[in-house]
Design an enzyme around this catalytic site. Structure first.
Site, PDB file in Angstrom:
ATOM      1  N   GLU A  74       5.077  -6.583  38.898  1.00 45.97           N
ATOM      2  CA  GLU A  74       5.030  -6.603  37.438  1.00 45.97           C
ATOM      3  C   GLU A  74       3.768  -7.279  36.906  1.00 45.97           C
ATOM      4  OE1 GLU A  74       7.095  -4.659  36.493  1.00 45.97           O
ATOM      5  OE2 GLU A  74       9.186  -5.115  36.976  1.00 45.97           O
ATOM      6  N   HIS A  95      15.967 -12.299  35.560  1.00 42.04           N
ATOM      7  CA  HIS A  95      17.159 -11.452  35.446  1.00 42.04           C
ATOM      8  C   HIS A  95      18.335 -12.390  35.163  1.00 42.04           C
ATOM      9  CE1 HIS A  95      15.363  -8.175  38.371  1.00 42.04           C
ATOM     10  NE2 HIS A  95      14.557  -8.447  37.353  1.00 42.04           N
ATOM     11  N   TYR A 120      17.076 -23.121  16.435  1.00 46.33           N
ATOM     12  CA  TYR A 120      16.149 -23.196  17.568  1.00 46.33           C
ATOM     13  C   TYR A 120      15.642 -21.838  17.993  1.00 46.33           C
ATOM     14  CZ  TYR A 120      14.314 -27.228  19.899  1.00 46.33           C
ATOM     15  OH  TYR A 120      13.497 -28.256  20.266  1.00 46.33           O
ATOM     16  N   HIS A 160      17.447  -4.606  32.121  1.00 43.51           N
ATOM     17  CA  HIS A 160      16.617  -5.257  33.129  1.00 43.51           C
ATOM     18  C   HIS A 160      16.612  -6.781  32.921  1.00 43.51           C
ATOM     19  CE1 HIS A 160      12.435  -5.152  35.321  1.00 43.51           C
ATOM     20  NE2 HIS A 160      13.171  -6.195  35.682  1.00 43.51           N
TER      21      HIS A 160
HETATM   22  O1  LIG Z   1      13.204  -6.093  38.646  1.00 42.85           O
HETATM   23  C1  LIG Z   1      12.270  -6.033  39.453  1.00 42.85           C
HETATM   24  O2  LIG Z   1      12.298  -5.400  40.516  1.00 42.85           O
HETATM   25  C2  LIG Z   1      11.025  -6.844  39.092  1.00 42.85           C
HETATM   26  O3  LIG Z   1      10.844  -6.815  37.717  1.00 42.85           O
HETATM   27  C3  LIG Z   1      11.288  -8.266  39.499  1.00 42.85           C
HETATM   28  O4  LIG Z   1      11.937  -8.993  38.781  1.00 42.85           O
HETATM   29  C4  LIG Z   1      10.848  -8.742  40.840  1.00 42.85           C
HETATM   30  O5  LIG Z   1       9.728  -8.011  41.323  1.00 42.85           O
HETATM   31  P1  LIG Z   1       8.600  -8.772  42.154  1.00 42.85           P
HETATM   32  O6  LIG Z   1       7.990  -9.805  41.239  1.00 42.85           O
HETATM   33  O7  LIG Z   1       7.642  -7.702  42.557  1.00 42.85           O
HETATM   34  O8  LIG Z   1       9.303  -9.419  43.312  1.00 42.85           O
HETATM   35 ZN   LIG Z   2      12.660  -7.715  36.995  1.00 37.57          ZN
END
Ligand SMILES: O=C(O)[C@@H](O)C(=O)COP(=O)(O)O
Ligand SMILES: [Zn+2]
Length: 210
Positions: A74, A95, A120, A160
């Protein structure tokens, strides 16, 4: 702070988030702007609980891999935000449970997924736009974020999870934790009669920062 101190800070904050359940498995990624002008990012597939300061990824603004392990898939969307918001010096993508649950709901207001009910949220985040669903790593996430990066401090990737910015990594992590709590409250209050903040109350809070 020196590059070495920033590397250690990333490891410490990531572990703290992991230990408190904000990150699990290999999910999520972090980045920050280095004094050299390069960017430090978590390696792809890495756990927030087990980062190694010496193996963190360094990339340039175009996403070229300079050193360390292979960067997060990302990293392109992190860089799109830095390019378009010069106040942003660090980014957290999680996540985390409540924000991810929120991101899966139908019918969210795509301009702001959380209608303000606490000061806040308004002071720290302001508004939380929703980015349409794209698979993790899709380069179009960067395009979507680039369009909105100058105007918002956090974003919700549909189905996501959240992307949260800060003036430094401590600020971005604080914003992430507070946003997660706000999502938890929003879900707890779902179906209840909420007294939302009025337009006047929101205007009074805007620009007051933290
Ligand atoms: O959800 C996904 O696969 C990515 O957005 C993530 O959170 C982890 O990907 P990497 O940073 O490449 O491990
Ligand atoms: Zn992710």
């Amino acid at each position: 702070m020196t590059e070495q101190q920033l590397r250690e800070q990333m490891v410490t904050l990531a572990r703290s988030m992991f230990e408190r359940g904000y990150a699990t498995g290999g999910a999520g990624n972090l980045s920050l702007k280095l004094p050299s002008g390069y960017f430090l990012a978590t390696p792809t597939g890495s756990s927030f609980g087990r980062l190694d300061a010496e193996r963190l990824s360094v990339v340039d603004i175009d996403g070229n891999h300079i050193s360390g392990d292979r960067p997060s898939k990302e990293v392109a969307f992190h860089l799109a935000i830095y390019r378009n918001n010069h106040k942003c010096n660090a980014i957290v993508h999680l996540h985390s449970t409540y924000l991810t649950a929120l991101s899966c709901l139908e019918g969210l207001d795509t301009n702001n997924a959380i209608k303000p009910f606490t000061p806040y949220f308004v002071m720290r985040i302001g508004e939380l736009p929703v980015i349409p669903y794209l698979r993790p790593g899709d380069p179009r996430i960067a395009e979507e974020l680039a369009k909105r990066a100058a105007d918002y401090r956090a974003f919700l990737l549909a189905n996501h999870g959240p992307v949260i910015t800060g003036t430094d990594l401590i600020d971005a992590v604080d914003n992430a934790e507070e946003l997660e709590e706000t999502a938890k409250l929003a879900l707890m209050l779902d179906g209840k009669s909420i007294r939302y903040l009025s337009k006047e109350e929101i205007t009074d809070l805007q620009g007051r920062g933290k």
